[in-house]
Design an enzyme around this catalytic site. Structure first.
Site, short mmCIF file in Angstrom:
data_model
loop_
_atom_site.label_atom_id
_atom_site.label_comp_id
_atom_site.label_asym_id
_atom_site.label_seq_id
_atom_site.Cartn_x
_atom_site.Cartn_y
_atom_site.Cartn_z
N SER A 145 0.84 -1.20 0.00
CA SER A 145 0.00 0.00 0.00
C SER A 145 0.88 1.25 0.00
O SER A 145 2.01 1.22 0.50
CB SER A 145 -0.86 0.01 1.27
OG SER A 145 -1.52 1.25 1.40
N TYR A 159 -1.69 -0.75 10.36
CA TYR A 159 -1.83 -1.22 8.97
C TYR A 159 -0.62 -0.74 8.15
O TYR A 159 -0.02 -1.52 7.39
CB TYR A 159 -3.13 -0.65 8.41
CG TYR A 159 -3.34 -0.86 6.92
CD1 TYR A 159 -3.85 -2.06 6.43
CD2 TYR A 159 -3.05 0.17 6.01
CE1 TYR A 159 -4.06 -2.24 5.06
CE2 TYR A 159 -3.26 0.00 4.66
CZ TYR A 159 -3.75 -1.20 4.18
OH TYR A 159 -3.96 -1.38 2.83
P1 NAP Z 1 -11.31 -5.76 0.74
O1 NAP Z 1 -12.27 -5.28 -0.29
O2 NAP Z 1 -11.52 -5.39 2.17
O3 NAP Z 1 -11.20 -7.36 0.61
C1 NAP Z 1 -10.36 -8.06 1.48
C2 NAP Z 1 -10.25 -9.49 1.03
O4 NAP Z 1 -9.33 -10.18 1.90
C3 NAP Z 1 -11.57 -10.25 1.13
O5 NAP Z 1 -11.63 -11.16 0.06
C4 NAP Z 1 -11.44 -11.00 2.47
O6 NAP Z 1 -12.21 -12.20 2.53
C5 NAP Z 1 -9.95 -11.33 2.43
N1 NAP Z 1 -9.35 -11.63 3.73
C6 NAP Z 1 -9.24 -10.84 4.82
N2 NAP Z 1 -8.59 -11.49 5.81
C7 NAP Z 1 -8.29 -12.72 5.33
C8 NAP Z 1 -7.65 -13.86 5.87
N3 NAP Z 1 -7.17 -13.86 7.13
N4 NAP Z 1 -7.54 -14.98 5.11
C9 NAP Z 1 -8.03 -15.00 3.85
N5 NAP Z 1 -8.64 -13.94 3.27
C10 NAP Z 1 -8.77 -12.83 4.01
O7 NAP Z 1 -9.82 -5.31 0.40
P2 NAP Z 1 -9.19 -4.57 -0.88
O8 NAP Z 1 -9.40 -3.12 -0.72
O9 NAP Z 1 -9.57 -5.25 -2.12
O10 NAP Z 1 -7.65 -4.81 -0.57
C11 NAP Z 1 -6.87 -5.79 -1.23
C12 NAP Z 1 -5.42 -5.50 -0.97
O11 NAP Z 1 -5.10 -4.18 -1.45
C13 NAP Z 1 -5.04 -5.51 0.50
O12 NAP Z 1 -3.73 -6.04 0.65
C14 NAP Z 1 -5.02 -4.03 0.86
O13 NAP Z 1 -4.19 -3.76 1.97
C15 NAP Z 1 -4.48 -3.43 -0.42
N6 NAP Z 1 -4.78 -2.01 -0.58
C16 NAP Z 1 -6.06 -1.58 -0.77
C17 NAP Z 1 -6.29 -0.21 -0.93
C18 NAP Z 1 -7.67 0.37 -1.16
O14 NAP Z 1 -7.78 1.59 -1.25
N7 NAP Z 1 -8.71 -0.45 -1.24
C19 NAP Z 1 -5.22 0.69 -0.88
C20 NAP Z 1 -3.95 0.20 -0.66
C21 NAP Z 1 -3.73 -1.15 -0.53
P3 NAP Z 1 -13.79 -12.17 2.99
O15 NAP Z 1 -14.55 -11.56 1.84
O16 NAP Z 1 -14.11 -13.60 3.18
O17 NAP Z 1 -13.86 -11.34 4.21
#
Ligand code: NAP
Length: 250
Positions: A145, A159
């Site tokens: 991130s 985080y």
């Molecule tokens: P999200 O929409 O909150 O989705 C999170 C995903 O991770 C879901 O599929 C969830 O499963 C799964 N998950 C959480 N804990 C888990 C565990 N212990 N074991 C297996 N699966 C798990 O997240 P996102 O925004 O797409 O983020 C994806 C990645 O991008 C992450 O690494 C995040 O830090 C990074 N990121 C996101 C942003 C942003 O703005 N969105 C910015 C920077 C970085 P369930 O559906 O079953 O809960």
């Protein structure tokens, strides 16, 4: 389509992971959609992929737990075959607050989910991909991130620290396995429209902050998935140990 390449995407039921699973499947990969709780969302991604003629399975597993990670990789070995790509995408963040209000338990949970998962899954992937162990090579892409750089003050320093660790793991592992046919790279998204911001207590966070982004808008999961895909394929064959910032210029 042949589906002879296999990719595991952790946290692929929603957001960036789901977009990544759809893209890999559309490009002919057999895909493992891992998730934690949201079976309905994971099965929706699966049925969409199957409808398009793709090949995929869903595997519930908490990727912060060694036994679950063993079970996840064993299921993929059995049902899809030899993996060539691992995307360490699963992560959590919790309610926005100042650092002195973060409990030790929360800090541990965030580090466990965001860093231990990357370590445990990468270990299993290396055991299967490394030429040292008779493997045919492959690629690992970590999802970090912009927070690793900004530190996320007043929001979630736990985080941000976890993502700093993911960056460091990326460099260390990339150099360790570079001579064994495995490339390890990382994408660092900025403000992307997903459910994650609601988990932090502010569903509208991307829209509140988008005017500060040089490209003047929030990003979409599909735009991050494209960078992940490029880093995972032979298109980036001379790239390892490095980072693509998918953040609109932040
Ligand atoms: P999200 O929409 O909150 O989705 C999170 C995903 O991770 C879901 O599929 C969830 O499963 C799964 N998950 C959480 N804990 C888990 C565990 N212990 N074991 C297996 N699966 C798990 O997240 P996102 O925004 O797409 O983020 C994806 C990645 O991008 C992450 O690494 C995040 O830090 C990074 N990121 C996101 C942003 C942003 O703005 N969105 C910015 C920077 C970085 P369930 O559906 O079953 O809960």
């Amino acid at each position: 389509m042949s589906h002879n390449k296999v990719a595991i995407i952790t946290g692929a039921s929603r957001g960036i992971g789901a977009a990544t699973a759809r893209l890999f499947a559309a490009q002919g990969y057999a895909v493992c959609i891992n998730y934690l709780n949201n079976q309905v969302a994971a099965e929706k991604v699966q049925s969409d992929i199957l409808q398009q003629g793709g090949k995929c399975i869903t595997v519930q597993a908490d990727v912060s737990q060694p036994d679950d990670v063993h079970r996840l990789f064993a299921a993929v070995d059995k049902e899809l075959g030899k993996i060539s790509v691992l995307v360490n995408n699963a992560a959590i963040l919790q309610q926005q607050c100042r650092m002195e209000d973060i409990s030790a338990q929360r800090f541990s949970e965030v580090l466990l989910t965001n860093v231990m998962s990357c370590f445990l899954c990468s270990q299993q992937a290396v055991k299967r991909m490394s030429r040292l162990h008779g493997g045919a090579g492959g690629a690992i892409v970590n999802v970090s991130s912009v927070a690793a750089r900004t530190g996320s003050p007043n929001e979630y320093t736990d985080y941000a620290a976890s993502k700093g660790a993911v960056d460091t793991l990326t460099r260390g592992l990339a150099l360790e396995v570079a001579g064994e046919g495995i490339r390890v790279n990382c994408v660092r998204p900025g403000l992307i429209y997903t459910d994650m911001h609601a988990s932090g207590g502010e569903p509208g966070r991307v829209d509140r902050l988008k005017s500060k982004i040089p490209l003047q808008r929030g990003g979409h999961p599909e735009e991050v998935a494209e960078a992940i895909f490029w880093l995972a394929t032979e298109k980036s064959s001379f790239v390892t140990g490095t980072f693509i910032d998918t953040n609109g210029g932040l």
